[in-house]
Design an enzyme around this catalytic site. Structure first.
Site, mmCIF file in Angstrom:
data_model
loop_
_atom_site.group_PDB
_atom_site.id
_atom_site.type_symbol
_atom_site.label_atom_id
_atom_site.label_comp_id
_atom_site.label_asym_id
_atom_site.label_seq_id
_atom_site.Cartn_x
_atom_site.Cartn_y
_atom_site.Cartn_z
ATOM 1 N N LYS A 105 0.855 -1.187 0.000
ATOM 2 C CA LYS A 105 0.000 0.000 0.000
ATOM 3 C C LYS A 105 0.885 1.228 0.000
ATOM 4 O O LYS A 105 2.038 1.166 0.442
ATOM 5 C CB LYS A 105 -0.870 0.025 1.258
ATOM 6 C CG LYS A 105 -2.137 0.814 1.113
ATOM 7 C CD LYS A 105 -3.241 -0.036 0.517
ATOM 8 C CE LYS A 105 -4.503 0.734 0.235
ATOM 9 N NZ LYS A 105 -5.614 -0.173 -0.064
ATOM 10 N N ASP A 145 -7.050 4.350 -4.191
ATOM 11 C CA ASP A 145 -7.711 4.195 -2.893
ATOM 12 C C ASP A 145 -8.355 5.563 -2.652
ATOM 13 O O ASP A 145 -8.586 6.308 -3.613
ATOM 14 C CB ASP A 145 -6.698 3.793 -1.800
ATOM 15 C CG ASP A 145 -7.364 3.264 -0.529
ATOM 16 O OD1 ASP A 145 -7.734 2.084 -0.495
ATOM 17 O OD2 ASP A 145 -7.526 4.036 0.435
HETATM 18 N N1 GLU Z 1 -7.410 0.197 -2.593
HETATM 19 C C1 GLU Z 1 -8.190 -0.954 -2.910
HETATM 20 C C2 GLU Z 1 -8.256 -1.886 -1.718
HETATM 21 O O1 GLU Z 1 -8.290 -1.418 -0.603
HETATM 22 C C3 GLU Z 1 -7.790 -1.617 -4.221
HETATM 23 C C4 GLU Z 1 -6.362 -1.989 -4.365
HETATM 24 C C5 GLU Z 1 -5.994 -2.459 -5.778
HETATM 25 O O2 GLU Z 1 -6.831 -2.524 -6.656
HETATM 26 O O3 GLU Z 1 -4.808 -2.783 -5.949
HETATM 27 O O4 GLU Z 1 -8.303 -3.076 -1.828
#
Ligand code: GLU
Length: 448
Positions: free
Chosen positions: A129, A169
């Site tokens: 992340k 996100d």
């Molecule tokens: N931010 C999204 C999550 O919390 C998607 C992450 C992504 O698609 O890599 O899962």
């Protein structure tokens, strides 16, 4: 909170000592450890190989300066993060969050959850992340572009389709992914579609990616209801938030026969007894980027409540889709009092541990985010598949894959909860199923 067992307590003590001040990370690790007592009892090999200690320590953490120039010619300064948490199952995968609240503890909690969420999808993706304390609110397109370019000017050296694949996100949607991809392409001189997901449909993106997190959350809620011989038809639903996840959760719930009577933003909430007008909501939030008061102004059946709690609105099903720790004990008690029977998390860790306990005591079915909101990242993995095969699939085919994945996650949570002695408990089921898959891969790969 229950005491941890003698194997797990020292692991948690070590996390607290090594990561001071990172409250959200403590909360997320604690939530996982709370489910693992039956796992360490059955799998001493995990403890022998220090798997739990290792999985709680990121493989790599990158923190960098992001300077940029605003429209007034002033130099602005932000901090960028990418936490590459675990790559036992595949390249690091997870979104970028641009929000003033972002600091290392938030990025680590999100990256940690992402490991197990991604494992649950059954796709070959590790967990990571990133993000920045940049606040896009009130910034012009040109400012957002310059920020994204500066952010990518550092990030590009750490990512790649076989290394680390960021996505969106909170605060990072199609516009930001476009600017980030453009800068990556320019710096590297490579049209490497698989380096980012959430791309635009005309340049390597996947149909359904925008809708996927919200749709997936509702598919998961539908499975919970199905397991109880019920359906969404005629049910009253509340979503919190009014971003991408909330809007498409509301859309799918409406399509499946529910009435979505409320949603919120940081200024308050709207109640619309006739059911949210999703075209109007999209126009207000996605096109005009305005507050929810603009929705209430434009719709006779709706009224706006400034401040307050959206969870005071009576509902059968609650879908918290805004942000971490938005739903606490008092909100949970209000939901239970008003007859709510199902809660599925569209956001990451929106319910506090106290709230989750209230739901458990009251017999409310509770689906944690790492299971219920996995549809977003699962569809990112489908985007990666399409990019790798230079193909693009139809909306119907992609949505069908998403629905199958969510049905599969739901079944796996229930089977695992059963097998480890807590039948019907989606929290234990999700934590244990995700963890065991990652732990087995880590064992197989040796001490790395
Ligand atoms: N931010 C999204 C999550 O919390 C998607 C992450 C992504 O698609 O890599 O899962």
């Amino acid at each position: 909170m229950n005491d941890l067992n003698p194997t797990l307590q020292p692991v948690f003590d070590e996390i607290l000592a090594r990561n001071p001040g990172e409250n959200e990370f403590h909360q997320a690790t604690r939530e996982l450890l709370d489910s693992l007592a039956p796992v360490v009892a059955r799998h001493p090999e995990y403890t022998d190989a220090a798997i739990i200690r290792r999985v709680c320590e990121p493989e790599r953490q990158i923190i960098f300066r992001v300077p940029w120039v605003d429209d007034a010619g002033q130099v602005q300064l932000n901090r960028g993060f990418r936490v590459e948490f675990n790559s036992a199952l595949g390249p690091y995968k997870g979104g970028l969050r641009f929000h003033p609240s972002v600091y290392l503890g938030i990025v680590k909690f999100l990256g940690f959850e992402q490991i197990f969420k991604n494992a649950l999808t059954g796709m070959p993706i590790g967990g990571g992340k990133g993000g920045s304390d940049f606040d896009p609110k009130g910034r012009s397109d040109a400012e957002v572009m310059r920020f994204c370019q500066s952010f990518m000017t550092e990030l590009y050296r750490h990512i790649g389709e076989y290394t680390d694949v960021p996505a969106g996100d909170i605060g990072v949607g199609g516009r930001e992914i476009g600017y980030l991809f453009g800068q990556y392409k320019r710096i590297t001189n490579r049209y490497e579609s698989g380096v980012l997901t959430g791309k635009g449909l005309g340049w390597g993106g996947s149909l359904v990616r925008t809708e996927a997190t919200g749709y997936g959350t509702v598919y998961f809620a539908q499975e919970i209801l199905r397991a109880r011989g019920q359906s969404l038809e005629g049910r009253t639903v509340i979503v919190s938030g009014s971003g991408n996840v909330a809007i498409y959760a509301a859309q799918k719930a409406t399509a499946l026969g529910a009435t979505v009577v409320a949603c919120s933003d940081s200024g308050g909430y709207v109640v619309d007894e006739k059911g949210l007008d999703l075209e109007l909501l999209k126009d207000v939030k996605e096109v005009r980027r305005e507050r929810l008061t603009a929705y209430a102004d434009a719709r006779e059946s709706a009224h706006h409540v400034a401040g307050g709690s959206v969870w005071d609105v009576p509902c059968d099903i609650a879908l918290p889709c805004a942000t971490q720790n938005e739903l606490d004990k008092s909100h949970a008690l209000a939901l239970v009092r008003n007859g709510c029977t199902v809660v599925a998390e569209g956001a990451n860790m929106p319910c506090t541990p106290d709230a989750v306990q209230v739901f458990a005591k009251a017999g409310v079915a509770f689906a944690p985010g790492k299971a219920a909101n996995a549809g977003g990242v699962a569809t990112s993995a489908l985007e990666m598949q399409q990019n790798a095969s230079r193909d693009s699939w139809s909306f119907a085919h992609t949505e069908q894959r998403l629905e199958e994945i969510m049905i599969g996650i739901h079944a796996r949570c229930l089977e695992t909860a059963d097998a480890y002695g807590s039948p019907g408990n989606y929290v234990d089921g999700a934590n244990i199923a995700g963890f065991v898959q990652v732990a087995d891969a880590m064992l197989a790969l040796g001490v790395i």
